[in-house]
Design a protein around this motif. Structure first.
Motif, mmCIF file in Angstrom:
data_model
loop_
_atom_site.group_PDB
_atom_site.id
_atom_site.type_symbol
_atom_site.label_atom_id
_atom_site.label_comp_id
_atom_site.label_asym_id
_atom_site.label_seq_id
_atom_site.Cartn_x
_atom_site.Cartn_y
_atom_site.Cartn_z
ATOM 1 N N PHE A 183 1.091 -0.908 -0.527
ATOM 2 C CA PHE A 183 0.558 0.113 0.455
ATOM 3 C C PHE A 183 0.987 1.423 -0.300
ATOM 4 C CE2 PHE A 183 -2.151 -3.430 1.988
ATOM 5 C CZ PHE A 183 -3.912 -3.585 1.333
ATOM 6 N N SER A 184 1.422 2.183 -1.286
ATOM 7 C CA SER A 184 2.250 2.221 -1.276
ATOM 8 C C SER A 184 1.678 3.828 -0.321
ATOM 9 C CB SER A 184 2.910 2.946 -3.062
ATOM 10 O OG SER A 184 1.978 3.341 -3.815
ATOM 11 N N ASP A 185 0.099 4.180 -1.037
ATOM 12 C CA ASP A 185 -0.111 5.721 -0.040
ATOM 13 C C ASP A 185 -0.053 6.120 0.551
ATOM 14 O OD1 ASP A 185 -1.939 3.693 -0.730
ATOM 15 O OD2 ASP A 185 -3.746 4.868 -0.837
ATOM 16 N N MET A 186 0.069 4.032 1.440
ATOM 17 C CA MET A 186 0.163 4.493 3.026
ATOM 18 C C MET A 186 1.018 3.864 3.925
ATOM 19 S SD MET A 186 -3.329 2.405 3.374
ATOM 20 C CE MET A 186 -3.312 1.495 5.163
ATOM 21 N N TYR A 187 2.698 4.054 2.702
ATOM 22 C CA TYR A 187 3.981 3.510 2.720
ATOM 23 C C TYR A 187 3.871 2.924 3.918
ATOM 24 C CZ TYR A 187 4.592 8.344 2.052
ATOM 25 O OH TYR A 187 4.304 9.980 1.336
ATOM 26 N N LYS A 213 -10.072 0.403 2.306
ATOM 27 C CA LYS A 213 -8.332 0.413 1.250
ATOM 28 C C LYS A 213 -9.214 -1.237 1.093
ATOM 29 C CE LYS A 213 -5.915 2.881 0.679
ATOM 30 N NZ LYS A 213 -5.721 3.945 -0.122
ATOM 31 N N GLN A 243 -8.006 3.342 6.803
ATOM 32 C CA GLN A 243 -7.733 4.472 6.730
ATOM 33 C C GLN A 243 -8.451 5.752 6.991
ATOM 34 O OE1 GLN A 243 -4.916 6.207 2.942
ATOM 35 N NE2 GLN A 243 -3.427 6.463 3.967
ATOM 36 N N ASN A 273 1.609 8.616 10.420
ATOM 37 C CA ASN A 273 2.247 9.560 9.707
ATOM 38 C C ASN A 273 1.029 10.597 9.445
ATOM 39 O OD1 ASN A 273 4.276 8.659 8.721
ATOM 40 N ND2 ASN A 273 3.373 7.063 6.945
ATOM 41 N N TYR A 287 -2.689 9.188 9.792
ATOM 42 C CA TYR A 287 -3.526 9.251 9.376
ATOM 43 C C TYR A 287 -3.654 7.534 10.278
ATOM 44 C CZ TYR A 287 -3.857 10.842 4.854
ATOM 45 O OH TYR A 287 -3.667 11.576 3.374
ATOM 46 N N SER A 290 -5.968 6.951 -12.960
ATOM 47 C CA SER A 290 -6.427 5.592 -12.260
ATOM 48 C C SER A 290 -7.444 5.356 -13.611
ATOM 49 C CB SER A 290 -7.228 5.796 -10.571
ATOM 50 O OG SER A 290 -8.194 6.828 -10.777
#
Length: 438
Positions: A32-36, A80, A96, A169, A171, A322
């Motif tokens: 999950f790149s957007d959530m690191y 997610k 998230q 971060n 969230y 997207s």
């Protein structure tokens, strides 16, 4: 005896290699790149997202019958993915969310014990006597997690929600399980595996994030201010242009009045102007069609090139977004329809133009040019057009187009003159310049 013992040991090793890997549960990693964040989970875990087709059988396997409703809930709650364990039949939602509180805390692990306790107490405090909540801290290698259990009793029924979560971060990252009955305790085996398999790839610095947000806000305000400035400048220039065009229109109207007054006086005095050039052109549907296509496309070639470049830019943006290839296909279809409509509209325009001619009077147009005006006869009654009304002169194939408006023009065949047409073009250009300078 020694050889026999070694053989037994080798057989035991081979047996261990053959048996134990087969019994050991394999794991897969979801990024999950957007959530690191990376999530390791059992290999047989079913992963469902909003992009999973409604017809996928895994929805039914996970116990979800109304897929559309579930997707709407996922979008509304910030889910997610849905994670389903076939062995324990546990359905876990990975969420998230962001709020003012999570943005201020930013990373739960960085809170002091006092602040952490204050945060936990805020979660369990409730004035509703039908709601019971309990929270405890869970150790984790990457971040501080909490186990948050909520029980709501209503009309004799108890609904339980179990949350394993943390704040990273800015969230809240949480694993949620819902259960509508308390008869059987929630099996936490699967959700504990998910928490243990959670790995955060990067921890952001709150000061840097706040600085970036502040810079983004400043950029947004600057861009908005520039947009307002551009609009004001455009309105101002537009207003000045309109005023200038109005003055030109008034001057042109005065000049036309003077021209027709002078010509009327000549006619009354029976003064005949000298004929300078005569052109005869046979009008037809094909001639009109050539003009309409030239006027719609070739004359505006720069606009069409710019449109094509903008369209390619839109395709690139859609392809990298997207929406992807689906957006590209939709945009391409819409552009095809637009261009096709342009062609259809030209065909319809030609039909309307042909209906405006009385074919019984013939389709040969006779243009007679004098020093400061020209007349048209043959296809209609004699009409007079001073050069002051000519807006531009274009050439295309075998024709000269004399425009008296954005889309209105007369078509003259180049071979319709008695002499060479180049001399006529020079004469016409000089006549237009003189007319507009007066």
């Amino acid at each position: 005896m020694k050889k026999k013992l070694i053989s037994c040991l080798l057989l035991a090793v081979l047996f261990s290699l053959a048996v134990f890997p087969a019994n050991k549960a394999q794991a897969k990693v979801q990024e999950f790149s957007d959530m690191y964040m990376e999530l390791s989970m059992p290999d047989d875990t079913i992963v469902l997202t909003q992009d999973t087709p409604d017809t996928d059988e895994q929805w039914v396997t996970a116990g979800i019958s109304d897929v559309k409703s579930e997707k709407e809930t996922m979008k509304k709650m910030g889910v997610k993915v849905l994670l389903f364990d076939p062995e324990t039949k546990a359905l876990v939602r990975l969420l998230q969310k962001q709020s003012t509180q999570t943005s201020n805390i930013f990373n739960l692990s960085l809170l002091s014990d006092e602040k952490k306790t204050e945060f936990f107490n805020g979660l369990v405090d409730s004035e509703d006597e039908n709601t019971k909540a309990a929270i405890e801290e869970i150790s984790h290698p990457d971040a501080v997690f909490f186990r948050y259990n909520i029980e709501i009793t209503k009309d004799g029924n108890t609904m339980t929600e179990l949350i394993y979560g943390t704040i990273v971060n800015g969230y809240t990252i949480s694993y949620d399980i819902f259960q509508n009955t308390k008869t059987v305790p929630i099996d936490e085996t699967f959700v504990k595996e998910l928490v243990a398999g959670t790995h955060f790839t990067e921890f952001l610095d709150k000061a840097e994030v706040d600085k970036e947000m502040k810079n983004s806000l400043i950029r947004l305000l600057v861009e908005f201010a520039l947009l307002i400035a551009v609009i004001i400048v455009w309105i101002t220039l537009r207003k000045k242009r309109n005023q200038k065009q109005k003055l030109k229109k008034d001057d042109k109207a005065d000049a036309l009045t003077r021209f027709y007054t002078a010509k009327k006086k000549k006619d009354e005095e029976n003064i005949r102007d000298e004929i300078r050039y005569v052109n005869r052109t046979k009008y037809s549907e094909e001639v009109m069609k050539d003009f309409c296509y030239y006027n719609r496309f070739l004359k505006r070639i720069r606009m069409w090139i710019l449109t094509a470049l903008l369209f390619l830019l839109v395709l690139y943006v859609l392809y990298t977004s997207s929406i992807g290839i689906l957006g590209v296909i939709i945009a391409a279809v819409l552009m095809f329809v637009f261009v096709y409509y342009q062609g259809i509209s030209v065909e319809k325009l030609v039909v309307r133009m042909m209906k405006g001619f009385d074919k019984s009077k013939g389709m040969e147009a006779i243009f007679t040019f004098y020093d400061d005006y020209f007349t048209l006869s043959g296809i209609q009654y004699i009409s007079t057009y001073p050069y002051l009304q000519v807006t531009e002169v274009k050439q295309h194939k075998d024709f000269i187009y004399i425009y008296t408006g954005p889309d209105k023009a007369f078509y003259l065949r180049k071979d319709g003159f008695e002499g060479e047409y180049e001399a006529f073009l020079t004469f016409l250009e000089n006549g237009i310049k003189i007319a507009k300078s007066q």
